[in-house]
Every structure is written in structure tokens, then in C-alpha cells.
Scaffold this active site. Structure first.
Site, short mmCIF file in Angstrom:
data_model
loop_
_atom_site.label_atom_id
_atom_site.label_comp_id
_atom_site.label_asym_id
_atom_site.label_seq_id
_atom_site.Cartn_x
_atom_site.Cartn_y
_atom_site.Cartn_z
N CYS A 8 -17.19 25.24 -7.88
CA CYS A 8 -17.91 25.49 -6.63
C CYS A 8 -18.72 26.76 -6.81
O CYS A 8 -19.03 27.14 -7.95
CB CYS A 8 -16.94 25.57 -5.45
N ASN A 11 -15.54 30.05 -6.34
CA ASN A 11 -14.24 29.79 -6.98
C ASN A 11 -13.08 30.44 -6.23
O ASN A 11 -12.08 30.86 -6.82
CB ASN A 11 -14.25 30.23 -8.46
N CYS A 13 -12.62 29.13 -2.56
CA CYS A 13 -12.30 28.19 -1.47
C CYS A 13 -12.09 26.76 -1.98
O CYS A 13 -10.96 26.28 -2.05
CB CYS A 13 -13.40 28.20 -0.41
N ARG A 14 -13.18 26.08 -2.34
CA ARG A 14 -13.10 24.65 -2.63
C ARG A 14 -12.48 24.32 -3.98
O ARG A 14 -11.56 23.50 -4.08
CB ARG A 14 -14.49 24.02 -2.54
N SER A 15 -13.00 24.93 -5.06
CA SER A 15 -12.55 24.49 -6.38
C SER A 15 -11.10 24.86 -6.72
O SER A 15 -10.40 24.05 -7.34
CB SER A 15 -13.52 24.92 -7.50
N ASP A 125 -19.43 23.91 2.15
CA ASP A 125 -18.89 25.24 1.89
C ASP A 125 -18.20 25.75 3.15
O ASP A 125 -18.86 25.96 4.17
CB ASP A 125 -20.08 26.14 1.52
P1 4NP Z 1 -16.44 28.42 -2.52
O1 4NP Z 1 -16.81 29.18 -1.16
O2 4NP Z 1 -17.74 28.24 -3.27
O3 4NP Z 1 -15.87 27.12 -2.04
O4 4NP Z 1 -15.44 29.29 -3.23
C1 4NP Z 1 -17.53 30.38 -1.14
C2 4NP Z 1 -16.89 31.57 -1.34
C3 4NP Z 1 -17.58 32.75 -1.29
C4 4NP Z 1 -18.95 32.74 -1.01
C5 4NP Z 1 -19.59 31.54 -0.80
C6 4NP Z 1 -18.89 30.36 -0.88
N1 4NP Z 1 -19.67 33.96 -0.93
O5 4NP Z 1 -20.87 33.92 -0.61
O6 4NP Z 1 -19.08 35.03 -1.19
#
Ligand code: 4NP
Length: 158
Positions: A8, A11, A13-15, A125
Site C-alpha cells: 500500500c 505500510n 494500515c492496509r498492507s 485508503d
Molecule cells: P496505508 O495508509 O497506505 O494503507 O498504510 C496510509 C498511511 C499513511 C499515510 C497515507 C496512507 N500518510 O499519508 O501518512
């Protein structure tokens, strides 16, 4: 050994949640000697950080403990992983720009290629949204991980 990498943006939240769910399914099927998984982000935002507390919480509700520190995808991942499973089209495009990608022999696929309730849609996201976003994401990841595992089992005759 079949190696699967979930990707993602951050790294956190989703992955890592996908990694935790998939690991649990692999364990339940008795395939830990055949299939491994890991996760990574396309960004540098959260390197060496624990998963987001909301991902940890939704995983725990399903008796899954997330055990991962944020890292960025790099060129050596293209040699290690037969499957790179990515959460959305932005990150799909970002992976194609990582050095080494043009030589990648494995499969780069969208996570929801394996979700019958929204084929090839993005896993949204959830980072900036409300907590219920994490439940939606969990359900999408769960369905997708189940079908992905079926596909790998069939394809590799495990
Ligand atoms: P992820 O979510 O891609 O599912 O881990 C996010 C985590 C942090 C951010 C964006 C998306 N950020 O902008 O810090």
C-alpha cells in the site's frame, strides 16, 4: 516456496492488515511450509513504525496479531516475491517506477482482483477517515485474501 508481498502507500494500515489476515489463512490451511508473506509501502512515510492502532484493533477483533514494521518496497523484492498484491491503482503505478520492475517475472496484481464484491476496485485508503473505514477494509481484505489463497493453492497444486 511461494512468496506474496502486499503493498500500500504507508505500510501501516492496509498492507500489514492484509499480511496478518493472509498469514492466518495460510496457517489454518497448514501451508506455512509452502507460502510466506510480507508487506511494504511505496512511500517512505512510516519506515520502522508499527501498524496504525486502528489496523491493530480490527485485526485483534478477529484474533489476529499484527507483527510488522513499516518498510519501503525496493528492487530486491522483485527477485523475492512471486506475487506482488497492491491495494490501489496509484500504488500499482508507483511500483512500476521502482528500479528493477521492468525485469519482474512474477505477478503484479490488484488486491481486489480477488474480491467478488468489487472486482479490481481499489481498497480505499482508510488513514484519514473514520474508524468504520477499517472494518470495511478488513472485510474487503478478508474476502480477497481467501480467494487469492484459493488461486495460489490451485495454480501451484498445494
Ligand atoms: P496505508 O495508509 O497506505 O494503507 O498504510 C496510509 C498511511 C499513511 C499515510 C497515507 C496512507 N500518510 O499519508 O501518512
Amino acid at each position: 516456496m511461494i512468496n506474496v508481498l502486499f503493498v500500500c502507500l504507508g505500510n501501516i494500515c492496509r498492507s500489514p492488515l492484509a499480511e496478518g489476515i493472509f498469514k492466518e489463512l495460510v496457517k489454518k490451511r497448514g501451508l506455512t511450509q509452502n507460502i510466506t508473506c510480507d508487506s511494504a509501502g511505496t512511500s517512505t512515510y512510516h519506515i520502522d513504525e508499527n501498524p496504525d492502532p486502528r489496523s491493530i484493533a480490527i485485526a485483534l477483533e478477529h484474533d489476529i496479531i499484527l507483527n510488522h514494521l513499516g518498510r519501503q518496497i525496493n528492487s530486491s523484492d522483485f527477485n523475492k516475491f512471486e506475487y506482488i498484491v497492491v491495494m490501489d491503482t496509484d500504488n500499482y503505478e508507483a511500483i512500476k517506477l521502482v528500479s528493477g520492475y521492468p525485469h519482474y517475472k512474477g505477478e503484479l496484481v490488484l488486491m481486489r482482483k480477488f474480491d467478488s464484491l468489487g472486482r479490481n476496485e481499489n481498497v480505499p485508503d482508510p488513514y484519514f477517515g473514520a474508524d468504520d473505514g477499517f472494518k470495511l477494509v478488513y472485510d474487503m481484505l478478508r474476502r480477497s485474501c481467501e480467494e487469492l489463497l484459493e488461486e495460489i493453492v490451485k495454480k501451484h497444486q498445494l
